[in-house]
Design a protein around this motif. Structure first.
Motif, PDB file in Angstrom:
ATOM      1  N   TRP A  63      59.363  56.296  59.797  1.00 44.89           N
ATOM      2  CA  TRP A  63      57.912  56.346  60.016  1.00 44.89           C
ATOM      3  C   TRP A  63      57.179  56.727  58.737  1.00 44.89           C
ATOM      4  CZ3 TRP A  63      55.022  60.654  59.210  1.00 44.89           C
ATOM      5  CH2 TRP A  63      55.688  61.886  59.176  1.00 44.89           C
TER       6      TRP A  63
ATOM      7  N   ALA B 284      57.114  53.608  56.614  1.00 39.29           N
ATOM      8  CA  ALA B 284      56.131  52.688  57.190  1.00 39.29           C
ATOM      9  C   ALA B 284      54.712  53.102  56.824  1.00 39.29           C
ATOM     10  CB  ALA B 284      56.298  52.647  58.709  1.00 39.29           C
TER      11      ALA B 284
ATOM     12  N   THR C 111      56.703  50.808  61.862  1.00 36.83           N
ATOM     13  CA  THR C 111      58.019  51.437  61.855  1.00 36.83           C
ATOM     14  C   THR C 111      59.097  50.419  62.217  1.00 36.83           C
ATOM     15  OG1 THR C 111      57.034  53.553  62.446  1.00 36.83           O
ATOM     16  CG2 THR C 111      59.393  53.336  62.783  1.00 36.83           C
TER      17      THR C 111
END
Length: 59
Positions: free
Chosen positions: A18, A21, A28
């Protein structure tokens, strides 16, 4: 910058998917997808295995 964008090396292996991302403004799931492809190419199953293999090879 790499051929297709910023290098990911600084994100490996400490950042969670995450976090990667968020840093690269992608989902994600996109990060997970690319990690699975990299793992398959390296013949590993987790983010922990590549550093372990390097450690074993240098002993």
């Amino acid at each position: 910058m790499g051929p297709s964008g910023p290098p990911l090396a600084p994100a490996w292996p400490t950042a969670a998917p995450w976090e990667v991302a968020q840093r690269f403004a992608v989902r994600t799931r996109t990060v997970d997808h690319h990690l699975r492809n990299v793992f398959a190419a390296l013949g590993v199953h987790s983010r922990i295995e590549p550093p372990r293999r390097v450690d074993q090879e240098h002993r």
